[in-house]
Design a protein around this motif. Structure first.
Motif, short mmCIF file in Angstrom:
data_model
loop_
_atom_site.label_atom_id
_atom_site.label_comp_id
_atom_site.label_asym_id
_atom_site.label_seq_id
_atom_site.Cartn_x
_atom_site.Cartn_y
_atom_site.Cartn_z
N UNK A 360 0.82 -1.21 0.00
CA UNK A 360 0.00 0.00 0.00
C UNK A 360 0.86 1.26 0.00
N UNK A 361 2.15 1.12 0.33
CA UNK A 361 3.05 2.27 0.30
C UNK A 361 3.87 2.34 -0.98
N UNK A 362 3.64 1.39 -1.89
CA UNK A 362 4.38 1.41 -3.16
C UNK A 362 3.44 1.08 -4.31
N UNK A 363 2.26 1.75 -4.29
CA UNK A 363 1.26 1.49 -5.32
C UNK A 363 1.74 1.91 -6.70
N UNK A 364 2.75 2.75 -6.78
CA UNK A 364 3.29 3.13 -8.10
C UNK A 364 3.91 1.92 -8.81
N UNK A 365 4.26 0.86 -8.04
CA UNK A 365 4.83 -0.34 -8.64
C UNK A 365 3.76 -1.35 -9.05
N UNK A 366 2.50 -1.04 -8.75
CA UNK A 366 1.43 -2.00 -8.98
C UNK A 366 1.31 -2.45 -10.44
N UNK A 367 1.31 -1.54 -11.42
CA UNK A 367 1.18 -2.00 -12.82
C UNK A 367 2.27 -2.99 -13.23
N UNK A 368 3.51 -2.69 -12.83
CA UNK A 368 4.62 -3.58 -13.19
C UNK A 368 4.49 -4.93 -12.50
N UNK A 369 4.08 -4.93 -11.24
CA UNK A 369 3.88 -6.18 -10.51
C UNK A 369 2.78 -7.02 -11.14
N UNK A 370 1.67 -6.37 -11.50
CA UNK A 370 0.55 -7.09 -12.09
C UNK A 370 0.98 -7.74 -13.41
N UNK A 371 1.63 -7.01 -14.27
CA UNK A 371 2.09 -7.56 -15.54
C UNK A 371 3.03 -8.75 -15.30
N UNK A 372 3.88 -8.61 -14.33
CA UNK A 372 4.84 -9.68 -14.02
C UNK A 372 4.12 -10.95 -13.57
N UNK A 373 3.17 -10.81 -12.65
CA UNK A 373 2.47 -11.98 -12.13
C UNK A 373 1.54 -12.59 -13.18
N UNK A 374 1.02 -11.78 -14.07
CA UNK A 374 0.20 -12.31 -15.17
C UNK A 374 1.05 -13.24 -16.05
N UNK A 375 2.27 -12.82 -16.38
CA UNK A 375 3.14 -13.65 -17.22
C UNK A 375 3.54 -14.93 -16.49
N UNK A 386 -3.38 -12.63 -20.16
CA UNK A 386 -4.57 -11.76 -20.19
C UNK A 386 -4.15 -10.29 -20.26
N UNK A 387 -4.97 -9.51 -20.94
CA UNK A 387 -4.74 -8.07 -20.99
C UNK A 387 -5.10 -7.44 -19.65
N UNK A 388 -4.31 -6.45 -19.25
CA UNK A 388 -4.58 -5.74 -18.00
C UNK A 388 -5.06 -4.34 -18.36
N UNK A 389 -6.30 -4.07 -18.10
CA UNK A 389 -6.88 -2.77 -18.46
C UNK A 389 -6.60 -1.75 -17.37
N UNK A 390 -6.65 -0.46 -17.72
CA UNK A 390 -6.46 0.58 -16.69
C UNK A 390 -7.48 0.48 -15.56
N UNK A 391 -8.72 0.07 -15.88
CA UNK A 391 -9.73 -0.06 -14.83
C UNK A 391 -9.34 -1.12 -13.82
N UNK A 392 -8.76 -2.22 -14.30
CA UNK A 392 -8.31 -3.28 -13.39
C UNK A 392 -7.22 -2.76 -12.47
N UNK A 393 -6.29 -2.00 -13.03
CA UNK A 393 -5.21 -1.45 -12.20
C UNK A 393 -5.78 -0.52 -11.14
N UNK A 394 -6.75 0.31 -11.53
CA UNK A 394 -7.36 1.22 -10.54
C UNK A 394 -8.07 0.42 -9.45
N UNK A 395 -8.78 -0.63 -9.86
CA UNK A 395 -9.48 -1.45 -8.88
C UNK A 395 -8.50 -2.10 -7.91
N UNK A 396 -7.40 -2.61 -8.44
CA UNK A 396 -6.39 -3.24 -7.59
C UNK A 396 -5.75 -2.22 -6.65
N UNK A 397 -5.53 -1.00 -7.15
CA UNK A 397 -4.93 0.05 -6.31
C UNK A 397 -5.86 0.47 -5.19
N UNK A 398 -7.14 0.23 -5.37
CA UNK A 398 -8.12 0.64 -4.37
C UNK A 398 -8.22 -0.36 -3.21
N UNK A 399 -7.57 -1.51 -3.38
CA UNK A 399 -7.60 -2.55 -2.34
C UNK A 399 -6.48 -2.30 -1.34
#
Length: 494
Positions: A360-375, A386-399
């Motif tokens: 929660x203190x490094x949400x700026x890394x979230x997109x890169x982490x998500x792409x990595x775990x998807x692969x 799977x494609x990662x949409x901006x809405x998904x990233x926003x939803x994940x950042x809200x958790x």
């Protein structure tokens, strides 16, 4: 006893590869050849060992089979068999106490020597002071020589068997470690400012031999950082051995770390090397070190200080060369204050501390982490990326991600499996969060008031040393997301 009797003994024990079976046969054969009240044999626990194991016929009640001075090898006459009487054992209190308990008047001692090195001794005890009169000591010496050769062969076989078992244990551990490694990235994911400090600390610590203590919440990637430190260290070609201290039962923690000797406790059918010996020359990662029992903490401290250990049930010091990386999600200082963690051990472990920030203190890394775990998940489960949409990233950042990066990885893995299309669907794994009304209770009002006070005192500046995020003790991105959920926005200038 004549020379042919020596050959009978040799024939009886020849071919035995199991020490206890060999010694039982030896004592039974001696009983049939020489009259005595008690038959004893003390044999080294292994080649190069300073300890002996005693065998008795008949069994002696209350007498330990782990001995250090039953054999009196040093008192034997230059490797020759000899008789000993009461006045010969004055400097050996253990022997004297046993003789008094069992009424022993004389002992026939037969040294077991191989190339001028003692592997043990045979002792026959009698209550009759003249029981061994007339025995040929030259024949007894010959008996000791042939028995010693057989015992030495048995010890050599045990040593080879132990090396084979240790190799099997090492291979098994390495296979498990390789399987784990296939699921974890070799690099550190994240280029944001919150993790930049961690990366710099890894670069500084890795080339050194210093002990590192990793702290942070569960799931922040302490195991990944430990691997990164090892991979960038001079020990990279040596083993990295991981121990999850929280997963070891308290009564097995000592033997898991330091190993045990055969017969050290019930069920110890063979000698086992511990994790320290497996990591010799390399790195030992003690994950969740705060879960170790106090008694094991004390032994761990000694091992770190003296760079040597003793296996459970053993007496020989084993030199080790191990770099230690420890990790914990506990507050060790609080545990020290409560008497549950040794302060001296803490200072030994925390030579170079590295704190890992929560997700929660490094949400700026979230997109890169998500792409990595998807692969990673696509490769592991053999499903399309799977494609990662901006809405998904926003939803994940809200958790809030209380389980941090590990929770995120597991959520992505589940989403990869259940996604019905080529786009990543997270509804089933991360429910939509409905922001509560601003005035939905005293707790929300208090939190809102606290945030507003911090923002106003910082003149609505969020980042920086004097920013609202620093005043509240949260990451700037975390504060921005919380302000958005609470509907708090900077007032427009009039």
């Amino acid at each position: 006893m004549k020379l042919h009797s020596v050959l009978e003994v040799l024939r009886a024990i020849a071919g035995h590869r199991e020490r206890r079976e060999l010694m039982a046969t030896l004592l039974q054969t001696l009983r049939a050849s020489i009259r005595a009240d008690y038959y004893l044999a003390a044999v080294k626990r292994g080649r190069g060992s300073n300890e002996a194991e005693a065998f008795f016929d008949p069994p002696l009640t209350g007498v330990s089979t782990r001995v250090s001075d039953y054999s009196l090898v040093g008192d034997l006459l230059r490797g020759r068999a000899a008789l000993f009487y009461e006045h010969d054992i004055g400097n050996h209190p253990v022997q004297r106490a046993l003789w008094e308990r069992y009424g022993v008047r004389v002992s026939l001692r037969i040294p077991l020597m191989v190339e001028h090195e003692a592997v043990g001794t045979i002792a026959l005890w009698s209550r009759d002071r003249h029981a061994f009169d007339g025995l040929d000591m030259d024949v007894m010496t010959e008996l000791g020589m042939v028995v010693a050769v057989t015992i030495d062969s048995c010890l050599a076989y045990e040593h080879l068997a132990r090396l084979r078992d240790e190799a099997d244990d090492d291979n098994s551990y390495l296979r498990e470690a390789l399987a784990d490694e296939l699921q974890i990235s070799e690099g550190i994911i994240g280029g944001g400012p919150a993790f930049a400090t961690v990366k710099r600390q890894i670069e500084v610590a890795a080339p050194t031999e210093t002990t590192v203590l990793l702290t942070g919440e569960s799931g922040t990637g302490k195991d990944v950082v430990a691997r990164a430190i090892h991979a960038a260290s001079p020990r990279r070609d040596r083993p990295l051995v991981t121990v999850n201290c929280a997963a070891i039962p308290n009564n097995l923690a000592e033997t898991e770390l330091f190993g045990h000797e055969e017969g050290a406790f019930t069920g110890a059918a063979k000698t086992r090397v511990g994790r320290f010996e497996q990591a010799n020359g390399g790195t030992l990662f003690l994950d969740e070190v705060g879960e170790l029992p106090m008694a094991v903490q004390a032994k761990l401290l000694r091992v770190i200080q003296e760079r040597e250990l003793e296996r459970v049930g053993g007496g020989d010091a084993i030199k080790i060369d191990v770099r230690i990386i420890a990790a914990t999600n506990r507050n060790l200082q609080e545990m020290i204050n409560e008497g549950r963690f040794r302060e001296d051990l803490f200072f030994r472990l925390a030579v170079f501390p590295i704190h890992l920030p929560p997700l929660r203190s490094r949400l700026e890394d979230l997109p890169e982490l998500v792409e990595h775990f998807v692969k990673l998940a696509a490769e592991r489960f053999r499903v399309p990326v799977r494609r990662v949409t901006p809405d998904v990233v926003r939803r994940l950042a809200d958790h809030d991600w209380p389980g941090n990066v590990r929770e995120l990885q597991h959520a992505i893995e589940r989403a990869m499996i259940v996604s019905p299309s080529d786009a990543l669907a997270i509804d089933a794994v991360v429910p939509r969060r409905i922001a509560p009304p601003v005035s939905s209770g005293a707790g929300s009002d208090t939190l809102r008031a606290e945030y507003l006070a911090a923002l106003e005192s910082a003149e609505w500046v969020i980042e920086g040393d004097d920013g609202a995020a620093a005043r509240l003790g949260v990451h700037p991105n975390t504060l921005r997301h919380r302000l958005k959920r609470m509907g708090i926005a900077r007032p427009t200038a009039r």
